[in-house]
Design an enzyme around this catalytic site. Structure first.
Site, mmCIF file in Angstrom:
data_model
loop_
_atom_site.group_PDB
_atom_site.id
_atom_site.type_symbol
_atom_site.label_atom_id
_atom_site.label_comp_id
_atom_site.label_asym_id
_atom_site.label_seq_id
_atom_site.Cartn_x
_atom_site.Cartn_y
_atom_site.Cartn_z
ATOM 1 N N ASN A 46 0.842 -1.202 0.000
ATOM 2 C CA ASN A 46 0.000 0.000 0.000
ATOM 3 C C ASN A 46 0.872 1.245 0.000
ATOM 4 O O ASN A 46 1.950 1.278 0.610
ATOM 5 C CB ASN A 46 -1.013 -0.005 1.151
ATOM 6 C CG ASN A 46 -0.391 -0.163 2.527
ATOM 7 O OD1 ASN A 46 0.647 -0.770 2.690
ATOM 8 N ND2 ASN A 46 -1.042 0.401 3.521
ATOM 9 N N ILE A 47 0.405 2.255 -0.718
ATOM 10 C CA ILE A 47 1.146 3.510 -0.887
ATOM 11 C C ILE A 47 0.184 4.649 -0.554
ATOM 12 O O ILE A 47 -0.747 4.917 -1.327
ATOM 13 C CB ILE A 47 1.688 3.651 -2.330
ATOM 14 C CG1 ILE A 47 2.543 2.432 -2.711
ATOM 15 C CG2 ILE A 47 2.484 4.949 -2.471
ATOM 16 C CD1 ILE A 47 2.935 2.376 -4.175
ATOM 17 N N GLU A 48 0.390 5.262 0.608
ATOM 18 C CA GLU A 48 -0.543 6.300 1.057
ATOM 19 C C GLU A 48 -0.114 7.680 0.563
ATOM 20 O O GLU A 48 0.945 7.840 -0.045
ATOM 21 C CB GLU A 48 -0.660 6.235 2.584
ATOM 22 C CG GLU A 48 -1.232 4.893 3.010
ATOM 23 C CD GLU A 48 -1.570 4.794 4.486
ATOM 24 O OE1 GLU A 48 -1.153 5.663 5.283
ATOM 25 O OE2 GLU A 48 -2.284 3.823 4.835
ATOM 26 N N CYS A 57 -4.000 0.667 -2.660
ATOM 27 C CA CYS A 57 -3.870 -0.563 -1.881
ATOM 28 C C CYS A 57 -2.769 -1.461 -2.456
ATOM 29 O O CYS A 57 -2.419 -1.365 -3.644
ATOM 30 C CB CYS A 57 -5.171 -1.348 -1.910
ATOM 31 S SG CYS A 57 -6.521 -0.591 -1.010
ATOM 32 N N GLU A 59 -2.891 -4.609 -3.219
ATOM 33 C CA GLU A 59 -3.366 -5.486 -4.302
ATOM 34 C C GLU A 59 -3.363 -4.740 -5.633
ATOM 35 O O GLU A 59 -2.926 -5.253 -6.656
ATOM 36 C CB GLU A 59 -4.791 -5.974 -4.011
ATOM 37 C CG GLU A 59 -4.942 -6.777 -2.736
ATOM 38 C CD GLU A 59 -5.287 -5.920 -1.520
ATOM 39 O OE1 GLU A 59 -4.697 -4.834 -1.350
ATOM 40 O OE2 GLU A 59 -6.146 -6.358 -0.736
ATOM 41 N N CYS A 98 -10.419 -3.060 -4.790
ATOM 42 C CA CYS A 98 -9.444 -4.046 -5.275
ATOM 43 C C CYS A 98 -10.151 -5.262 -5.873
ATOM 44 O O CYS A 98 -9.707 -5.807 -6.887
ATOM 45 C CB CYS A 98 -8.504 -4.466 -4.149
ATOM 46 S SG CYS A 98 -7.336 -3.159 -3.708
#
Ligand code: THU
Length: 148
Positions: A46-48, A57, A59, A98
């Protein structure tokens, strides 16, 4: 069906991918390992984002990486998630967005989603069990997805 050995390997790779999670806001770290039809594994985390909504997310990171590399057929994905610094004690089930992205590229009756706490403790279900009666490319008619 994928083998027990492959499942264990995918979970191990998802745990590794979780280590790259960029999650300074939720502190919830997720990793995914996506297995293509021809055996390639693409990892994702995940990359916020400070603006929150651009967050991606784990996935979807894995799917978008794979598709951007020309991979469009998939067998399975393993997913692990837990708060930073904590043991993985819960199943991190894929979110609705996702599941919808999976619906675009996967056969819902065949694609396996492995949600794990460890290599030994996991749930393995098909996409159509996670997203019954999903809306996918087939609903739109006979478009040739290879053309675009
Ligand atoms: N997250 C995922 O990576 N996958 C999911 O299916 C559910 C949620 C991430 C998004 C966000 O960075 C954090 O977990 C908390 O929602």
């Amino acid at each position: 069906m994928i083998s027990e050995e492959t499942i264990h390997d995918l979970i191990a790779q998802a745990i590794t991918a979780r280590g790259n999670s960029y999650s300074p806001y939720s502190h919830y770290q997720v990793g995914a390992a996506l297995l293509s039809e021809d055996g390639q594994v693409t990892l994702g985390c995940n990359i916020e984002n400070a603006a929150y909504t651009p967050t991606n997310c784990a996935e979807r990171t894995a799917f978008f990486k794979a598709v951007s590399e020309g991979i469009r057929s998939f067998q399975a994905i393993a997913v692990v998630g837990s708060p930073a610094g904590k043991e993985i004690t819960q199943f991190a089930y894929p979110c609705g967005v996702c599941r919808q992205v999976m619906m675009e590229f996967c056969n819902p009756a065949e694609f396996q989603i492995i949600v794990a706490k460890s290599q030994e403790e996991y749930v393995c279900l098909t996409l159509d069990q996670f997203l019954p009666n999903g809306f996918g490319p087939d609903n739109l008619g006979p478009f040739d997805s290879q053309e675009e």
